[in-house]
Enzyme design. Sequence first.
Site, PDB file in Angstrom:
ATOM      1  N   ASP A   1     -63.155 -13.782   9.549  1.00 45.07           N
ATOM      2  CA  ASP A   1     -61.882 -12.865  10.027  1.00 45.07           C
ATOM      3  C   ASP A   1     -62.205 -11.243   9.390  1.00 45.07           C
ATOM      4  OD1 ASP A   1     -60.696 -14.793  11.418  1.00 45.07           O
ATOM      5  OD2 ASP A   1     -59.679 -15.399   9.753  1.00 45.07           O
TER       6      ASP A   1
ATOM      7  N   ASP B   1     -59.503 -14.905  17.863  1.00 48.81           N
ATOM      8  CA  ASP B   1     -58.217 -15.120  17.887  1.00 48.81           C
ATOM      9  C   ASP B   1     -57.540 -14.371  18.812  1.00 48.81           C
ATOM     10  OD1 ASP B   1     -58.836 -16.744  15.543  1.00 48.81           O
ATOM     11  OD2 ASP B   1     -58.627 -14.945  14.000  1.00 48.81           O
TER      12      ASP B   1
END
Length: 162
Positions: free
Chosen positions: A118, A136
């Site tokens: 991330d 995401d």
Amino acid sequence: MKYFKFLGFSGTLLTLILDQLSKQVVLSWFLSGNHQIEVTSFFNIILAANRGVSFGLFAAGSSSEVWALIAVAGCISFLLGLWIWQADSKFSSICFGLVLGGALGNVIDRFFYGAVIDFLDFHAFGYHWYTFNIADCGIVIGAVLLVCQMLFSIKTDNNNEA
């Protein structure tokens, strides 16, 4: 109908490519010894490894837990592929494609790194949102659009009955 499948799987491929390319750029930047990038006063690019699922829930500590998460995501990805195959509209096919591309992007990370990479970090007024990635984004955008489509369809159906 075959055209819908093409659109859905094209959305999958596009989301997957954008996700994996962006992660490679970010990993390359940070592994070269560079530090976080402050893009704006409310947005940074950082490096984070999420060993869990959404929002870090069910964090996998052992390799068997990582493989369990990969297996679950693999099953979900298979179902998403079936939904693309059976989609009855261009819109739903594309939405399922976005979700599938995001799911596969995160599965690839778990397979190679044992965690999801991330890097998108938003914060404002002392509040910090969870760090996330392009995969995401595909999952959330596709899912939200599917819910909107469902709500719109229900509203239309109710109007036709009146």
